[in-house]
Design a protein around this motif. Structure first.
Motif, PDB file in Angstrom:
ATOM      1  N   TYR A 125       4.306  -9.635  11.751  1.00  0.00           N
ATOM      2  CA  TYR A 125       4.156  -9.812   9.980  1.00  0.00           C
ATOM      3  C   TYR A 125       3.854 -10.898   9.875  1.00  0.00           C
ATOM      4  CZ  TYR A 125       6.808  -5.626  11.942  1.00  0.00           C
ATOM      5  OH  TYR A 125       7.486  -4.120  12.760  1.00  0.00           O
ATOM      6  N   THR A 127       3.351 -10.833   6.576  1.00  0.00           N
ATOM      7  CA  THR A 127       3.896 -10.763   5.191  1.00  0.00           C
ATOM      8  C   THR A 127       5.897 -11.023   5.351  1.00  0.00           C
ATOM      9  OG1 THR A 127       3.891  -8.629   5.660  1.00  0.00           O
ATOM     10  CG2 THR A 127       1.898  -8.935   3.368  1.00  0.00           C
ATOM     11  N   TYR A 128       5.673 -10.837   6.661  1.00  0.00           N
ATOM     12  CA  TYR A 128       7.444 -11.315   6.537  1.00  0.00           C
ATOM     13  C   TYR A 128       6.976 -12.026   7.823  1.00  0.00           C
ATOM     14  CZ  TYR A 128       7.470  -7.031   3.321  1.00  0.00           C
ATOM     15  OH  TYR A 128       7.411  -6.005   2.839  1.00  0.00           O
ATOM     16  N   THR A 131      10.099 -11.769   9.873  1.00  0.00           N
ATOM     17  CA  THR A 131      10.621 -10.381  10.725  1.00  0.00           C
ATOM     18  C   THR A 131      10.535 -10.439  12.397  1.00  0.00           C
ATOM     19  OG1 THR A 131      10.298  -9.023   8.546  1.00  0.00           O
ATOM     20  CG2 THR A 131      10.469  -8.468  10.027  1.00  0.00           C
ATOM     21  N   PRO A 156       9.767  -3.971   8.738  1.00  0.00           N
ATOM     22  CA  PRO A 156       9.319  -3.377   7.672  1.00  0.00           C
ATOM     23  C   PRO A 156       8.804  -2.371   7.305  1.00  0.00           C
ATOM     24  CG  PRO A 156       8.003  -5.320   8.732  1.00  0.00           C
ATOM     25  CD  PRO A 156       9.306  -4.773   9.720  1.00  0.00           C
ATOM     26  N   SER A 162      10.061  -4.496   0.246  1.00  0.00           N
ATOM     27  CA  SER A 162      10.925  -5.261   0.797  1.00  0.00           C
ATOM     28  C   SER A 162      11.217  -6.171   2.085  1.00  0.00           C
ATOM     29  CB  SER A 162      12.110  -5.277   0.446  1.00  0.00           C
ATOM     30  OG  SER A 162      12.731  -3.906   0.782  1.00  0.00           O
ATOM     31  N   GLU A 163      10.908  -6.837   2.184  1.00  0.00           N
ATOM     32  CA  GLU A 163      11.964  -7.349   3.573  1.00  0.00           C
ATOM     33  C   GLU A 163      12.929  -7.257   4.294  1.00  0.00           C
ATOM     34  OE1 GLU A 163      11.418 -11.310   4.154  1.00  0.00           O
ATOM     35  OE2 GLU A 163      11.917 -11.854   5.848  1.00  0.00           O
TER      36      GLU A 163
END
Lengths: 304, 530
Positions: A125, A127-128, A131, A156, A162-163
């Motif tokens: 990911y 964005t995270y 993760t 996610p 939110s993570e």
């Protein structure tokens, strides 16, 4: 010898090969023992004149450090049970430039380690960046990895930004427990089979709960049959079978009694259903199966 | 043939094992003639065995009616006196007398002149399936919970919950469901050790398009069906031991066309299988796993009950555990390199070493150990040795000719945006400038006219940007076709034809599918399937 025939020559050759293999094994053992011995490196250092470094010394020192690393590694594998390592995925299109985290899970059964299981994780990911997601794994489908991953390694969600809170340690611990208990159950069923006096190979064609060669039309109509009166004999055990996940174990006797029991993950028999071929229940057997899986055959009096 | 009395009433029953089909049945004759001589004799001896005898009764002297004018095959007249006598005859064949044709004739016109029972036919087809493992095309399906709105259950919880398979219950449920639609004969068999100790339960369903379950109806259907449309009426469904997968077979015999009514019967059966495994509040349906192959071994390895499902292609080194010693092995000498197979002799005139020098720093090995192939032959040039190492790094232990994991046909659609620099420079040369360098190696096959699984959905097609824009995605499809696709690609890598370092991962078979859509160099997969 002049009287040697091809047969004796072959036997001699095989004998020599066996001796060679044995000697090689012994040499490897001895060299490992020597390299791992704590005194070896001290001796090497003390006997060496100061400031002079011969090539032989250098190679000996490198061998010793290699052995030390390997010993530490093996000890960690054996004692911790779970080892993490890094893998580089050669795929040029791999996510996160091919960085993969591997976790190796050891299973110890009957005095030996089995080939370990691996879970390989990546970080797909954008964005995270922290993760993790399970990329590949080598666990069989009877270990509920996906459920455990949903619990401990949630992914996610598109809706809430939110993570997710992940716990890799818990996941690995749970997977190791599942794998270990599965292998213990498999080994227990194997031992039951030995206790019942059954060989490795049963006859192909006997299936759980069904005589394969029964006429389907008769079988489909033959569910309600009147129970025959009179005492029955169980005879000897003909099959001890289980599904691959060893959650259900079934035992069948020559005389037509079959018992199916549900086994919990920790090896406790939770419930059993015993039926004669006519459909009549046998409650004495059903009571006797409850308890640990290991002694079931003995509790049922099924020894040869 | 005039009806021989007896009442034919439409029923809900199934076709029994001992119902006989006439020996003139084309399907039967073809099946028998495809068996090898030894297999044929051993199967006949099985029929006469005590275990199967009840359903395979031969024509004996006791059944013989000397006045019957139909007994024109005087060669085998009079019939045998008893089963023991017949057994001796066939054991005589086993010792090497008589040709295959003679045995077939004796079976069809002599000892079983009154017909071969459905059970016998099923046994013959089972043997054919095991002897010619590539005679059927298999579709790997996954059983998933139906995405109904059940309170308190997350939709993602459905995916890996799979039903317990119990033969008797399943069969009863399946038969109940199919009985009003067709009559069928069910035959179960179990293979204990198909591939690396994985068991497989095989179900053969012989579909009979008639409301009656009598022998008469089996004979009546014969004259109407001319040619081969009858051939595919028997299909196989395979259940690997405790795994959420089911394999469905499409029997394909060359030169045979399958009639539409047979296809609709097959569809009814395939719809009924997940229903029969369902129970109240636990409904299952099939999900396609995008894997079609002729090899059961490949299916068992990629969709089976072992650990290799989620680690195909190059990742298989983790399954075979080649990169590790045993935990209790404290020696530092690595295991001998004999285990590493060599799939091809080195190619002496391989001069493609230009690509190798580019990025030597990049690792192509997976895993921690830098186990190098030390035992390469001295004749091998450094370049081809390097290429082999690259192939070894990408493919691991997969993609080796003769390993049984054959995929015959791999189709992908490339869904990436067309490279912008190519679009602007040479728009009219697009047919030779494919985004993936390997695409030209694929055998050009005619695009099938019927809708393909790879077709884009219509709404997706509508808002596709046209050629020339930066986001133009042309419909590029690549089909690899051959006896073992990924072994072929591996050999191309070893020869230097395909650049092993820049090759995308799906070309090593690590997606484990035979049909898929490639986006950003990866085959798109379903979510939540670990």
């Amino acid at each position: 010898m002049a009287t040697s025939t091809p047969q004796t020559l072959d036997a001699d050759l095989a004998n020599l090969h066996a001796q060679l293999a044995h000697l090689r094994h012994r040499r490897a053992n001895l060299s490992t023992a020597l390299l791992a011995h704590p005194n070896t490196s001290t001796l090497l250092n003390t006997n060496r004149p100061r400031g002079v470094q011969k090539p032989a010394h250098r190679s000996a020192a490198s061998l010793i450090s290699k052995q030390q690393k390997h010993t530490t590694h093996s000890l960690h594998r054996a004692l911790a049970g779970c080892t993490a390592y890094k893998v580089q995925d050669p795929d040029p299109h791999a996510v996160d430039s091919g960085r993969v985290l591997g976790v190796q899970i050891e299973v110890f059964i009957e005095g030996a380690f089995l080939p370990p299981y691996h879970i390989l994780l990546n970080r797909p990911y954008a964005t995270y960046p922290q993760t993790l997601k399970i990329h590949k794994h080598t666990l069989p489908p009877c270990i509920p990895l996906a459920q455990l991953a949903r619990k401990h390694l949630p992914q996610p969600n598109k809706n809430d930004g939110s993570e997710p809170v992940q716990d890799l340690q818990k996941l690995v611990r749970a997977v190791r427990w599942e794998a270990q208990s599965w292998h213990l159950r498999v080994a227990a069923v194997e031992r039951l089979r030995e206790e019942a006096g059954l060989g490795e190979d049963e006859e192909v064609g006997i299936m759980q709960g069904l005589d394969v060669d029964a006429n389907p039309s008769e079988m489909l109509n033959g569910y309600v049959a009147p129970a025959k009166a009179g005492p029955r004999r169980k005879g000897r055990i003909v099959t001890v079978d289980s599904d691959r996940a060893v959650t259900v174990v079934s035992i069948e006797w020559m005389g037509g009694l079959g018992v199916k029991m549900r086994v919990k993950k920790d090896g406790e028999v939770e419930k059993g259903v015993a039926r004669w071929r006519s459909g009549e229940r046998d409650e004495r057997t059903e009571r006797a199966v409850l308890g640990r899986i290991e002694g079931v055959v003995e509790r049922l009096g099924g020894r040869r | 043939m005039a009806p021989r009395g007896g009442l034919s009433v439409p029923t809900n029953g199934v076709l029994g094992h001992s119902l006989r089909v006439p020996t003139t049945n084309t399907e039967l004759v073809r099946a028998l003639s495809r068996l090898r001589r030894e297999a044929l004799i051993s199967i006949v001896l099985q029929w006469l065995d005590k275990k199967h005898r009840d359903f395979c009764r031969p024509y004996l002297y006791a059944d013989h009616d000397p006045d019957d004018a139909e007994n024109e095959h005087l060669e085998y007249d009079p019939p045998a006196q008893g089963l023991e006598e017949l057994k001796e005859v066939y054991e005589g064949y086993q010792r090497g007398k008589g040709s295959r044709k003679e045995v077939v004739d004796r079976v069809l016109y002599g000892d079983w002149r009154h017909g071969i029972s459905l059970y016998q036919l099923a046994m013959v087809e089972e043997r054919l399936l095991l002897e010619h493992p590539t005679s059927h095309k298999w579709y790997g399906k996954r059983l998933v919970r139906k995405q109904d709105k059940e309170p308190g259950v997350e939709p993602s919880d459905y995916t890996d919950d799979f039903p317990r398979f119990q033969v008797a219950t399943f069969l009863q449920s399946l038969a109940n469901r199919l009985a009003p639609l067709m009559k069928a004969h069910y035959y179960f068999t179990r293979q204990k050790n198909m591939h690396k100790g994985m068991g497989l339960t095989l179900l053969r369903v012989f579909m009979h398009d008639s409301p009656y379950n009598t022998e008469q109806s089996l004979q009546d259907v014969q004259p109407q069906v001319s040619g081969g449309s009858n051939t595919s009426k028997a299909v196989w469904v395979a259940f690997p031991d405790s795994s959420p997968f089911v394999y469905l077979s499409i029997s394909t015999s060359p030169g045979q066309r399958v009639g539409s009514e047979v296809l609709s019967l097959q569809k009814l059966l395939y719809d009924a299988v997940p229903h029969a495994l369902s129970k109240p509040f636990k409904r299952y349906e099939f999900q396609d796993t995008k894997l079609h192959t002729r090899s059961l071994e490949a299916l068992l390895s990629l969709r089976g009950s072992g650990g290799s499902n989620a680690a195909p292609g190059g990742w298989s080194i983790f399954v075979d555990n080649k990169l590790n010693q045993n935990t209790l092995d404290f020696g530092i000498n690595p295991p001998s390199g004999d285990a590493i197979k060599k799939s091809k002799p080195p190619n002496p005139d391989s001069t493609h070493d230009g690509v190798d020098k580019e990025n030597n720093s990049r690792t192509t090995k997976r895993g921690r150990r830098d186990a190098v192939l030390d035992d390469a032959e001295p004749a091998e040039s450094p370049a081809s040795k390097r290429l082999k190492q690259v192939a070894e790094g990408r493919f691991g232990n997969s993609g080796i000719v003769g390993d049984g994991m054959t995929l015959e046909r791999v189709e992908v659609r490339i869904d990436d945006a067309f490279p912008a620099n190519v679009v602007s420079a040479a728009l009219d040369e697009e047919d030779i400038q494919t985004p993936i360098p390997a695409a030209r190696k694929s055998k050009a096959h005619g695009r099938p006219s019927r809708p393909s699984e790879l077709d884009r959905p219509a709404d997706d097609l509508a808002n596709t940007p046209g050629a020339g824009s930066a986001d133009w995605r042309p419909d590029v499809r690549v089909t690899f076709y051959g006896s073992h696709v990924f072994a072929g690609i591996r050999q191309l890598v070893e020869k230097g034809v395909v650049d092993g370092e820049r090759m995308p991962g799906w070309m090593t078979g690590e997606a484990g599918v035979s049909i898929g859509v490639v986006k950003d160099g990866k085959i798109r997969t379903r979510k939540n399937n670990v």
